[in-house]
Write a protein that holds these residues in place. Structure first.
Motif, short mmCIF file in Angstrom:
data_model
loop_
_atom_site.label_atom_id
_atom_site.label_comp_id
_atom_site.label_asym_id
_atom_site.label_seq_id
_atom_site.Cartn_x
_atom_site.Cartn_y
_atom_site.Cartn_z
N ALA A 1 58.77 -67.02 96.12
CA ALA A 1 58.97 -66.53 94.74
C ALA A 1 58.72 -67.66 92.92
O ALA A 1 58.27 -67.80 92.34
N ALA B 1 59.93 -63.28 89.25
CA ALA B 1 60.16 -63.75 90.46
C ALA B 1 60.62 -65.33 89.89
O ALA B 1 61.31 -66.52 90.77
N LEU C 1 56.51 -60.22 97.29
CA LEU C 1 57.49 -60.83 97.32
C LEU C 1 58.56 -59.88 97.63
O LEU C 1 59.92 -60.29 98.31
#
Length: 262
Positions: free
Chosen positions: A203, A186, A254
């Motif tokens: 993120a 991330a 994500l």
């Protein structure tokens, strides 16, 4: 209808041949010379040539006729000064400027003196020191998460019963692999800046949250070990048990946001 050019041809004639024909044109009353536009129209010539022809008409006198009566003026009188010719009208059509072609080799060889030399490409920063930084951090983080997993009920399991009974694995390793790997990924997505805005925001905050949870996990393990606790409190066990599920959800979200460009 436009009259044909002289000599029965439609092509422009030299100015010397056009001059007598221009003098012979019928002019309206009160005009001494034809206009440039009429010369262009009558003889089908361009503006520069018509202007030159008009200037000759105004400067050169007509050839005297042989049958004309002799001049009876007093020879003692001074000759009249010739009328100054008016300035030729400029051509409204801009002339085309022909630039000679320069071969590519000569064009590349010629350079302006004030042109700065091309800047040398900047060298990229090396990334191998990160490996040295990650090795001790990996050892400390791995041992801390595995130790905290042992205090919260994680331990040896047999994931393939009836298929491979002797195969066993310590489920505590899922904590460092899941939490820290997601935090690093991330963080990379956030700092890369090459993803859509929703993925960038997700993120950013999930990376900061993962790093904070990782730090709290290490703090909790060392405090429990220092206090001689062999079994973590229920609220710590509950939070640690939810980490693998939370990491799976954030990773899937994500990955979806990174591939969505709407």
């Amino acid at each position: 209808m436009t009259a044909p050019t002289i000599n029965g041809t439609r092509y422009p004639q030299p100015i010397e041949d056009l001059l007598p024909a221009a003098r012979a044109l019928d002019l309206p009353e009160g005009e001494a010379f034809p206009s440039r536009n009429r010369l262009m129209r009558e003889f089908r010539i361009g503006a520069p040539k018509a202007g030159e022809l008009l200037a000759l008409l105004k400067t050169e006198p007509a050839t005297p006729d042989a049958t004309a009566e002799p001049d009876t003026t007093n020879p003692a009188d001074p000759p009249a000064a010739p009328e100054p010719a008016p300035p030729a009208e400029p051509d409204p059509t801009p002339a085309l400027e022909i630039t000679p072609a320069v071969p590519p080799a000569e064009a590349s060889a010629v350079s302006r003196p004030d042109t700065p030399p091309p800047a040398a490409p900047a060298r990229r920063a090396v990334a191998w020191p990160v490996v040295l930084l990650a090795l001790p951090a990996f050892v400390a983080i791995w041992s801390g998460w595995v130790g905290l997993g042992g205090l919260t009920g994680f331990g040896i399991v047999h994931p393939l019963p009836g298929i491979w009974d002797s195969f066993s694995i310590n489920s505590a390793i899922t904590l460092p692999i899941g939490v820290e790997t997601y935090g690093a990924y991330a963080l990379y997505v956030w700092l890369s800046g090459r993803v859509p805005a929703p993925a960038l925001r997700f993120a950013k905050w999930s990376a900061l949250g993962s790093l904070a949870v990782g730090a709290l996990g290490q703090v909790a393990y060392h405090l429990l070990v220092a206090a001689g606790v062999t079994s973590a409190p229920w609220w710590i066990t509950t939070a640690v048990a939810c980490l693998p599920v939370a990491v799976l959800g954030m990773g899937a979200a994500l990955a979806h946001l990174v591939r969505t460009h709407d």
